[in-house]
Design a protein around this motif. Structure first.
Motif, mmCIF file in Angstrom:
data_model
loop_
_atom_site.group_PDB
_atom_site.id
_atom_site.type_symbol
_atom_site.label_atom_id
_atom_site.label_comp_id
_atom_site.label_asym_id
_atom_site.label_seq_id
_atom_site.Cartn_x
_atom_site.Cartn_y
_atom_site.Cartn_z
ATOM 1 N N GLY A 71 0.827 -1.199 0.000
ATOM 2 C CA GLY A 71 0.000 0.000 0.000
ATOM 3 C C GLY A 71 0.860 1.248 0.000
ATOM 4 O O GLY A 71 1.932 1.289 -0.602
ATOM 5 N N ARG A 72 0.398 2.256 0.718
ATOM 6 C CA ARG A 72 1.133 3.526 0.797
ATOM 7 C C ARG A 72 0.963 4.095 2.198
ATOM 8 O O ARG A 72 -0.154 4.306 2.661
ATOM 9 N N VAL A 73 2.062 4.353 2.872
ATOM 10 C CA VAL A 73 2.028 4.950 4.197
ATOM 11 C C VAL A 73 2.245 6.454 4.046
ATOM 12 O O VAL A 73 3.259 6.888 3.519
ATOM 13 N N ASP A 74 1.252 7.227 4.509
ATOM 14 C CA ASP A 74 1.372 8.682 4.472
ATOM 15 C C ASP A 74 1.924 9.241 5.779
ATOM 16 O O ASP A 74 2.445 10.346 5.808
ATOM 17 N N GLY A 75 1.785 8.494 6.860
ATOM 18 C CA GLY A 75 2.300 8.953 8.145
ATOM 19 C C GLY A 75 2.023 7.955 9.239
ATOM 20 O O GLY A 75 1.133 7.108 9.121
ATOM 21 N N VAL A 76 2.815 8.064 10.302
ATOM 22 C CA VAL A 76 2.666 7.184 11.456
ATOM 23 C C VAL A 76 2.739 8.052 12.713
ATOM 24 O O VAL A 76 3.653 8.861 12.857
ATOM 25 N N THR A 77 1.772 7.891 13.585
ATOM 26 C CA THR A 77 1.777 8.546 14.886
ATOM 27 C C THR A 77 1.958 7.462 15.930
ATOM 28 O O THR A 77 1.304 6.416 15.850
ATOM 29 N N GLU A 78 2.838 7.697 16.907
ATOM 30 C CA GLU A 78 3.077 6.658 17.904
ATOM 31 C C GLU A 78 3.072 7.227 19.307
ATOM 32 O O GLU A 78 3.327 8.415 19.502
ATOM 33 N N ILE A 79 2.763 6.362 20.258
ATOM 34 C CA ILE A 79 2.941 6.666 21.667
ATOM 35 C C ILE A 79 3.650 5.475 22.307
ATOM 36 O O ILE A 79 3.534 4.340 21.842
ATOM 37 N N TRP A 80 4.376 5.763 23.364
ATOM 38 C CA TRP A 80 5.114 4.740 24.106
ATOM 39 C C TRP A 80 4.551 4.644 25.518
ATOM 40 O O TRP A 80 4.146 5.639 26.105
ATOM 41 N N ASP A 81 4.566 3.418 26.049
ATOM 42 C CA ASP A 81 4.038 3.186 27.385
ATOM 43 C C ASP A 81 4.732 1.949 27.954
ATOM 44 O O ASP A 81 5.544 1.311 27.277
ATOM 45 N N THR A 82 4.377 1.616 29.182
ATOM 46 C CA THR A 82 4.878 0.381 29.774
ATOM 47 C C THR A 82 3.988 -0.768 29.310
ATOM 48 O O THR A 82 2.792 -0.577 29.060
ATOM 49 N N PRO A 83 4.547 -1.973 29.145
ATOM 50 C CA PRO A 83 3.754 -3.118 28.682
ATOM 51 C C PRO A 83 2.609 -3.426 29.642
ATOM 52 O O PRO A 83 2.736 -3.260 30.857
ATOM 53 N N ARG A 84 1.507 -3.860 29.082
ATOM 54 C CA ARG A 84 0.334 -4.247 29.863
ATOM 55 C C ARG A 84 0.170 -5.757 29.919
ATOM 56 O O ARG A 84 -0.563 -6.277 30.746
ATOM 57 N N GLY A 85 0.826 -6.467 28.992
ATOM 58 C CA GLY A 85 0.726 -7.918 28.953
ATOM 59 C C GLY A 85 -0.587 -8.380 28.350
ATOM 60 O O GLY A 85 -1.368 -7.588 27.821
ATOM 61 N N GLY A 86 -0.802 -9.678 28.402
ATOM 62 C CA GLY A 86 -2.046 -10.246 27.894
ATOM 63 C C GLY A 86 -1.956 -10.785 26.476
ATOM 64 O O GLY A 86 -2.941 -11.288 25.955
ATOM 65 N N TYR A 87 -0.804 -10.677 25.836
ATOM 66 C CA TYR A 87 -0.628 -11.182 24.476
ATOM 67 C C TYR A 87 0.323 -12.372 24.507
ATOM 68 O O TYR A 87 1.314 -12.361 25.223
#
Length: 93
Positions: A71-87
């Motif tokens: 596809g085509r990526v026009d932009g990425v917004t990110e945030i960082w946090d501490t892991p919550r688990g569950g995966y």
């Protein structure tokens, strides 16, 4: 730099219906240390949540921004946090 982190990224562009989530999962599994998911949003973006070593999350984020993505990526917004688990793995939702 080996601490675990949680990356939440919203990818906008032409990223739905082109295999973007599948390729994101494949890259997360290639990195080998990440768990989480990639999910289509109603507004046309893809949300990516990855947990694991910060270096692995940063590698995935770099791929989302500049990699050979479908596809085509026009932009990425990110945030960082501490892991919550569950995966247990990296999945497509």
């Amino acid at each position: 730099m080996n601490e675990n982190a949680r990356l939440t990224a919203w990818v906008r562009g032409r990223v739905q219906g082109v295999g973007f989530r599948w390729f994101t999962r494949a890259n997360a599994l290639r990195i080998g240390t990440l768990v989480g998911f990639a999910s289509n949003l109603d507004d046309g973006r893809v949300q990516v949540v990855a947990e694991g070593p910060r270096a692995g999350c940063e590698e995935l984020l770099e791929w989302l921004r500049t990699g050979d993505t479908p596809g085509r990526v026009d932009g990425v917004t990110e945030i960082w946090d501490t892991p919550r688990g569950g995966y247990e793995t990296f999945e497509i939702r």
